[in-house]
Design a protein around this motif. Structure first.
Motif, mmCIF file in Angstrom:
data_model
loop_
_atom_site.group_PDB
_atom_site.id
_atom_site.type_symbol
_atom_site.label_atom_id
_atom_site.label_comp_id
_atom_site.label_asym_id
_atom_site.label_seq_id
_atom_site.Cartn_x
_atom_site.Cartn_y
_atom_site.Cartn_z
ATOM 1 N N LYS A 1 -10.232 1.538 0.333
ATOM 2 C CA LYS A 1 -10.350 2.452 -0.814
ATOM 3 C C LYS A 1 -10.161 1.748 -2.155
ATOM 4 O O LYS A 1 -10.044 2.402 -3.181
ATOM 5 C CB LYS A 1 -9.336 3.583 -0.680
ATOM 6 N N ARG A 2 -10.164 0.435 -2.158
ATOM 7 C CA ARG A 2 -9.930 -0.301 -3.410
ATOM 8 C C ARG A 2 -11.073 -0.148 -4.408
ATOM 9 O O ARG A 2 -10.844 -0.191 -5.608
ATOM 10 C CB ARG A 2 -9.651 -1.770 -3.116
ATOM 11 N N THR B 1 -4.594 -2.047 -7.578
ATOM 12 C CA THR B 1 -5.257 -2.706 -6.453
ATOM 13 C C THR B 1 -4.320 -2.805 -5.253
ATOM 14 O O THR B 1 -4.723 -2.554 -4.125
ATOM 15 C CB THR B 1 -5.741 -4.115 -6.858
ATOM 16 N N GLU B 2 -3.073 -3.164 -5.494
ATOM 17 C CA GLU B 2 -2.124 -3.329 -4.393
ATOM 18 C C GLU B 2 -1.656 -1.996 -3.805
ATOM 19 O O GLU B 2 -1.207 -1.955 -2.665
ATOM 20 C CB GLU B 2 -0.910 -4.123 -4.862
ATOM 21 N N SER B 3 -1.753 -0.915 -4.567
ATOM 22 C CA SER B 3 -1.260 0.380 -4.108
ATOM 23 C C SER B 3 -2.245 1.111 -3.204
ATOM 24 O O SER B 3 -1.869 2.046 -2.516
ATOM 25 C CB SER B 3 -0.932 1.280 -5.300
ATOM 26 N N TRP B 4 -3.487 0.702 -3.215
ATOM 27 C CA TRP B 4 -4.518 1.375 -2.427
ATOM 28 C C TRP B 4 -4.873 0.528 -1.209
ATOM 29 O O TRP B 4 -4.882 -0.699 -1.290
ATOM 30 C CB TRP B 4 -5.763 1.594 -3.284
ATOM 31 N N PRO B 5 -5.205 1.168 -0.089
ATOM 32 C CA PRO B 5 -5.631 0.399 1.085
ATOM 33 C C PRO B 5 -6.961 -0.301 0.814
ATOM 34 O O PRO B 5 -7.738 0.127 -0.049
ATOM 35 C CB PRO B 5 -5.765 1.448 2.187
ATOM 36 N N ALA B 6 -7.213 -1.368 1.540
ATOM 37 C CA ALA B 6 -8.401 -2.205 1.304
ATOM 38 C C ALA B 6 -9.696 -1.398 1.307
ATOM 39 O O ALA B 6 -10.583 -1.646 0.486
ATOM 40 C CB ALA B 6 -8.469 -3.318 2.348
ATOM 41 N N VAL C 1 0.846 -1.186 0.000
ATOM 42 C CA VAL C 1 0.000 0.000 0.000
ATOM 43 C C VAL C 1 0.885 1.240 0.000
ATOM 44 O O VAL C 1 1.851 1.335 0.749
ATOM 45 C CB VAL C 1 -0.940 0.002 1.224
ATOM 46 N N GLU C 2 0.553 2.175 -0.877
ATOM 47 C CA GLU C 2 1.293 3.424 -0.997
ATOM 48 C C GLU C 2 0.424 4.574 -0.510
ATOM 49 O O GLU C 2 -0.805 4.477 -0.490
ATOM 50 C CB GLU C 2 1.682 3.673 -2.456
ATOM 51 N N TYR C 3 1.071 5.675 -0.129
ATOM 52 C CA TYR C 3 0.344 6.857 0.332
ATOM 53 C C TYR C 3 0.927 8.095 -0.316
ATOM 54 O O TYR C 3 2.071 8.108 -0.752
ATOM 55 C CB TYR C 3 0.424 6.967 1.870
ATOM 56 N N ARG D 1 1.440 7.216 -4.505
ATOM 57 C CA ARG D 1 0.258 6.453 -4.930
ATOM 58 C C ARG D 1 -0.397 7.114 -6.135
ATOM 59 O O ARG D 1 -0.845 6.435 -7.062
ATOM 60 C CB ARG D 1 -0.734 6.303 -3.781
#
Length: 153
Positions: free
Chosen positions: A131-132, A124-129, A2-4, A8
């Protein structure tokens, strides 16, 4: 992972842009078939292979994308796909005959098919669950715009 923050955003824009390019590329050729046929002196059957080769390559590479990503790493596989797609796009534009064009379109399709699948996974992997759903909406918007932009381009 997850990126921020800005990272992201950059990852999402890059992934959507790559998926958009692949979708545009599948539709853009349809409009140019008659011009390609005339410029390359190709028959209808020969020129139809330009579309078929790209589609065939997509059908081959899309199911293999997960395995290839695991073998080479998602980032490396994505980067290689972008490079393959870009180089083959240039080569398609500079093809001197129908055979070259078909070969380059096939290779371009190998890179393009990988871009579509890998882009969605990266987003999908870059966003938190939590906010997917938003991430998938952004991806879908990019993919929907592709067929609209292809013919005018």
């Amino acid at each position: 992972m997850v990126e921020y923050g800005p990272r992201r955003i950059i990852i999402t824009i890059t992934a959507v842009f790559c998926a958009l390019l692949e979708i545009i590329d599948t539709t853009i050729v349809n409009v140019a078939l008659n011009d390609m046929k005339g410029n390359l002196g190709a028959t209808v059957n020969e020129i139809s292979w330009v579309i078929t080769a790209y589609s065939l390559a997509n059908v081959i590479v899309v199911p293999m994308t997960s395995w290839l990503s695991q073998q080479f790493g998602r980032r490396n596989y994505f980067a290689a796909s972008v490079i393959l797609f870009t180089v083959c796009s240039f080569l398609c534009g500079n093809a001197h005959n129908i055979t070259e064009l078909i070969i380059f379109r096939f290779l371009q399709g190998m890179g393009g098919g990988a871009l579509l699948v890998t882009s969605q996974t990266i987003i999908t992997e870059s966003w938190p669950a939590e906010k997917r759903a938003m991430a998938q909406a952004i991806y879908t918007l990019g993919v929907i715009v592709g067929p609209t932009l292809g013919p005018p381009l």
